[in-house]
Write an enzyme that holds these catalytic residues in place. Structure first.
Site, PDB file in Angstrom:
ATOM      1  N   GLY A  10      15.326  82.255  26.392  1.00  0.00           N
ATOM      2  CA  GLY A  10      14.418  81.955  27.493  1.00  0.00           C
ATOM      3  C   GLY A  10      12.950  82.250  27.227  1.00  0.00           C
ATOM      4  O   GLY A  10      12.156  82.323  28.169  1.00  0.00           O
ATOM      5  N   ASN A  12      10.702  80.327  25.939  1.00  0.00           N
ATOM      6  CA  ASN A  12       9.874  79.189  26.390  1.00  0.00           C
ATOM      7  C   ASN A  12       9.797  79.135  27.909  1.00  0.00           C
ATOM      8  O   ASN A  12       8.735  78.871  28.467  1.00  0.00           O
ATOM      9  CB  ASN A  12      10.414  77.874  25.829  1.00  0.00           C
ATOM     10  N   MET A  74      21.242  73.820  25.239  1.00  0.00           N
ATOM     11  CA  MET A  74      22.012  73.497  24.042  1.00  0.00           C
ATOM     12  C   MET A  74      23.107  72.457  24.247  1.00  0.00           C
ATOM     13  O   MET A  74      24.004  72.332  23.427  1.00  0.00           O
ATOM     14  CB  MET A  74      22.630  74.789  23.463  1.00  0.00           C
ATOM     15  N   ARG A  75      23.053  71.701  25.335  1.00  0.00           N
ATOM     16  CA  ARG A  75      24.075  70.674  25.573  1.00  0.00           C
ATOM     17  C   ARG A  75      23.420  69.292  25.567  1.00  0.00           C
ATOM     18  O   ARG A  75      22.227  69.157  25.848  1.00  0.00           O
ATOM     19  CB  ARG A  75      24.737  70.915  26.929  1.00  0.00           C
ATOM     20  N   HIS A  91      11.406  70.782  20.389  1.00  0.00           N
ATOM     21  CA  HIS A  91      12.294  70.929  19.227  1.00  0.00           C
ATOM     22  C   HIS A  91      11.508  71.543  18.067  1.00  0.00           C
ATOM     23  O   HIS A  91      10.383  71.107  17.779  1.00  0.00           O
ATOM     24  CB  HIS A  91      12.845  69.555  18.825  1.00  0.00           C
TER      25      HIS A  91
HETATM   26  C1  GRF Z   1      13.222  76.880  20.837  1.00  0.00           C
HETATM   27  O1  GRF Z   1      12.904  77.152  19.511  1.00  0.00           O
HETATM   28  C2  GRF Z   1      13.214  75.405  21.098  1.00  0.00           C
HETATM   29  O2  GRF Z   1      12.390  74.703  20.230  1.00  0.00           O
HETATM   30  C3  GRF Z   1      14.641  74.998  20.868  1.00  0.00           C
HETATM   31  O3  GRF Z   1      15.410  76.085  21.284  1.00  0.00           O
HETATM   32  C4  GRF Z   1      14.644  77.277  21.172  1.00  0.00           C
HETATM   33  C5  GRF Z   1      14.762  77.996  22.483  1.00  0.00           C
HETATM   34  O4  GRF Z   1      14.228  79.290  22.447  1.00  0.00           O
HETATM   35  N1  GRF Z   1      14.938  73.769  21.572  1.00  0.00           N
HETATM   36  P1  GRF Z   1      14.028  80.101  23.795  1.00  0.00           P
HETATM   37  O5  GRF Z   1      15.384  80.192  24.475  1.00  0.00           O
HETATM   38  O6  GRF Z   1      13.027  79.373  24.633  1.00  0.00           O
HETATM   39  O7  GRF Z   1      13.539  81.454  23.374  1.00  0.00           O
END
Ligand code: GRF
Length: 169
Positions: A10, A12, A74-75, A91
């Protein structure tokens, strides 16, 4: 209404909340993930968790959203759901290079001199939607998965809020 979908740490999501992106709802397929704790600590009022993707999508689809933001979700979303909403994802590579899981490891194994971050619209494929923005990140000879991940995530936390503000205008 703006929703964020997340499955993991989490970081981001937290950067979006700290940058005052007006998030109305956070949803996850992982009921115990840290992203949901972050949402709760920041006072997000609507939090949904359901391991079953179809049910999660059905619950989400009761609302209209101006934007759905994937932040480590992740889905692979169902085609009908992807068609119904404007959805964006971040990504950790310069797409179309290194799609899918373990993009940072893939870049290191390929021994390329740079990788980066891509923000893109979500379509029915995996990391195949139209690219909105990309930012590169050099790979040093001394980089490990951990150091490169740190650099990429620092970049993500800066650019995702900026690009989302642009998308909302
Ligand atoms: C990030 O590196 C994003 O690019 C990828 O999954 C990761 C998620 O990290 N899609 P977080 O859960 O936001 O720490």
């Amino acid at each position: 209404m703006i929703a964020v979908l997340a499955s993991g740490a989490g970081s981001n999501l937290e950067s979006l909340l700290l940058n005052n992106i007006p998030i109305d709802l956070v949803a996850s397929d992982k009921p115990n993930c840290n992203a949901l704790k972050i949402a709760s600590n920041h006072g997000v009022s609507n939090i949904i968790a359901c391991k079953k993707l179809k049910r999660l999508e059905q619950m989400l689809s009761k609302n209209e959203y101006s934007l759905i933001i994937l932040a480590g979700f992740m889905r692979v979303l169902s085609p009908w759901f992807v068609k119904k909403y404007k959805i964006i994802n971040i990504h950790p590579s310069l797409l179309p290079e290194f799609k899918g899981l373990h993009a940072i490891e893939q870049a290191l194994e390929a021994k390329v001199s740079q990788t980066g971050v891509t923000i893109h619209y979500v379509d029915e494929g995996v990391d195949t939607g139209e690219i909105i923005y990309q930012h590169s990140c050099p790979i040093e000879a001394t980089d490990t998965v951990s150091t490169l991940k740190q650099k990429i995530q620092t970049l993500e936390h800066k650019i995702y809020p900026e690009i989302i503000y642009r998308c909302l205008k």
